[in-house]
Design a protein around this motif. Structure first.
Motif, mmCIF file in Angstrom:
data_model
loop_
_atom_site.group_PDB
_atom_site.id
_atom_site.type_symbol
_atom_site.label_atom_id
_atom_site.label_comp_id
_atom_site.label_asym_id
_atom_site.label_seq_id
_atom_site.Cartn_x
_atom_site.Cartn_y
_atom_site.Cartn_z
ATOM 1 N N GLU A 155 0.863 -1.191 0.000
ATOM 2 C CA GLU A 155 0.000 0.000 0.000
ATOM 3 C C GLU A 155 0.896 1.237 0.000
ATOM 4 O O GLU A 155 1.093 1.878 1.035
ATOM 5 C CB GLU A 155 -0.919 0.009 1.232
ATOM 6 N N TYR B 185 2.401 5.024 -0.542
ATOM 7 C CA TYR B 185 1.930 6.413 -0.541
ATOM 8 C C TYR B 185 3.123 7.319 -0.335
ATOM 9 O O TYR B 185 4.234 6.852 -0.033
ATOM 10 C CB TYR B 185 0.859 6.647 0.538
ATOM 11 N N GLY C 290 0.001 15.077 1.679
ATOM 12 C CA GLY C 290 -0.034 13.619 1.607
ATOM 13 C C GLY C 290 -0.520 13.014 2.906
ATOM 14 O O GLY C 290 -0.460 13.629 3.966
ATOM 15 N N ARG D 187 -1.420 8.786 4.698
ATOM 16 C CA ARG D 187 -1.586 7.341 4.538
ATOM 17 C C ARG D 187 -3.038 6.985 4.224
ATOM 18 O O ARG D 187 -3.329 5.888 3.741
ATOM 19 C CB ARG D 187 -1.105 6.617 5.799
ATOM 20 N N TYR E 158 -4.601 8.002 1.846
ATOM 21 C CA TYR E 158 -4.728 7.946 0.391
ATOM 22 C C TYR E 158 -3.708 6.986 -0.216
ATOM 23 O O TYR E 158 -3.286 7.150 -1.365
ATOM 24 C CB TYR E 158 -4.553 9.343 -0.198
ATOM 25 N N SER E 159 -3.297 5.970 0.549
ATOM 26 C CA SER E 159 -2.368 4.976 0.016
ATOM 27 C C SER E 159 -3.036 4.167 -1.095
ATOM 28 O O SER E 159 -4.264 4.046 -1.152
ATOM 29 C CB SER E 159 -1.893 4.039 1.123
ATOM 30 N N GLN E 160 -2.220 3.606 -1.980
ATOM 31 C CA GLN E 160 -2.713 2.748 -3.052
ATOM 32 C C GLN E 160 -2.917 1.344 -2.482
ATOM 33 O O GLN E 160 -1.967 0.733 -1.988
ATOM 34 C CB GLN E 160 -1.715 2.707 -4.208
ATOM 35 N N VAL F 250 -1.463 7.710 -10.222
ATOM 36 C CA VAL F 250 -1.803 8.319 -8.940
ATOM 37 C C VAL F 250 -2.614 9.573 -9.224
ATOM 38 O O VAL F 250 -2.181 10.449 -9.975
ATOM 39 C CB VAL F 250 -0.529 8.662 -8.140
ATOM 40 N N ALA G 4 -4.209 11.417 -3.507
ATOM 41 C CA ALA G 4 -3.033 10.550 -3.421
ATOM 42 C C ALA G 4 -1.798 11.186 -4.053
ATOM 43 O O ALA G 4 -0.673 10.746 -3.787
ATOM 44 C CB ALA G 4 -3.327 9.209 -4.079
ATOM 45 N N GLN G 5 -1.988 12.209 -4.873
ATOM 46 C CA GLN G 5 -0.845 12.871 -5.498
ATOM 47 C C GLN G 5 -0.052 13.720 -4.516
ATOM 48 O O GLN G 5 1.070 14.129 -4.820
ATOM 49 C CB GLN G 5 -1.312 13.750 -6.663
#
Length: 293
Positions: free
Chosen positions: A67, A69, A91, A93, A95-97, A108, A112-113
């Motif tokens: 995950e 970010y 930023g 966490r 918005y983690s992937q 992204v 999340a950017q």
């Protein structure tokens, strides 16, 4: 006779310049809005992945996907303008992937950017530097490439931003633009190195948290025209230096980075960090932002 002609021409040029300056007083440089953001991430190898060596079954308690970010400690500071440094964090966490397995790549977008907006930046040209009221501004983002685990490190980022602000005020804000503008990048990297030393001396141990894959720093110079040309020529032959923060994992060492000018968009692709059995690659972009309507 030859010397007399040259002297006469020079006097005429100076007189004409003086008349033009009187008739058309110099206008203050115009400001621009700029942003730095993450655009893509690839999980080259999963940091969380643990598999049974015989059957290949995932046996990791946290799963066999990552995950990723980013957190960004952003700053802006003007060379030679006391206490001009500003810092802030973008930023989260949150918005983690999610669930990115080894070999997967994802664009992204949105929050999340971790977009850092640098509004009302005033790019300067060489002649603008002759006015002592103008101070060349430096912008930047200290990127932490992260992998979500159990405990967030947002408080650590906030503390780092606070200490970095003081460090920049003690270095770049007390400096001066070199008379030879070809040495500008050397001045900036030297001062940033000094700021990181101050940072390392004042950051406490943060303890355990999300995994830190690595750190990078991406620095903008608010330059235009001939000054931007000089800086861009220097960028082509000036690699960004590695900056070490000894004895701690957080804040991370700076092992990636680069420069840009606030004249055009620039991509920083293939920014790879490896840690703790995994490897992630991020892409970033620095570019102009249209003014809000």
């Amino acid at each position: 006779m030859k010397k007399t002609v040259r002297r006469g021409v020079l006097v005429g040029v100076l007189a004409t310049t003086s008349l033009l300056a009187t008739a058309c007083p110099a206008q203050p440089p115009e400001s621009v809005n700029f942003a730095f953001k993450a655009t893509q991430v690839t999980v080259n190898s999963s940091q969380d992945e643990i598999r049974d060596p015989i059957f290949g079954t995932c046996i990791s308690l946290t799963g066999c996907s990552d995950e990723p970010y980013v957190l960004m400690i952003n700053f802006r500071v003007k060379i030679g303008e006391a206490d001009s440094a500003q810092t802030w964090v973008t930023g989260s966490r949150s918005y983690s992937q999610s669930s990115m397995g080894a070999g997967s790549t994802r664009a992204v977008t949105g929050n999340a950017q971790a977009t850092a907006n640098f509004n009302n930046v005033v790019p300067l040209d060489v002649l603008d530097l002759l006015d002592t009221n103008n101070h060349l501004e430096i912008t930047g983002s200290y990127v932490w490439a992260m992998e979500e685990d159990t405990v967030g490190v947002g408080a650590a980022a906030d503390k780092t931003a606070s200490v970095l602000k003081d460090a920049l005020n003690d270095t770049i804000a007390k400096g001066s633009v070199p008379s030879d503008t070809n040495q500008l990048l050397s001045l900036i990297t030297s001062n940033l190195g000094s700021a990181i030393v101050i940072l390392a001396q004042n950051i406490p141990l943060f303890g355990l948290g999300d995994d830190v894959m690595g750190g990078g720093m991406y620095v903008g110079i608010a330059a235009k025209g001939g000054l931007a040309d000089i800086v861009n020529n220097s960028i082509a032959s000036t690699p960004f230096p590695n900056l070490s923060i000894p004895a701690v994992d957080l804040p991370p060492d700076i092992t990636r980075g680069g420069f840009y000018t606030t004249t055009t968009s620039k991509d920083f692709n293939g920014q790879q960090w490896s840690c703790c059995g995994g490897s992630h690659t991020w892409n970033f972009n620095a570019g102009p932002v249209a003014a809000a309507a």
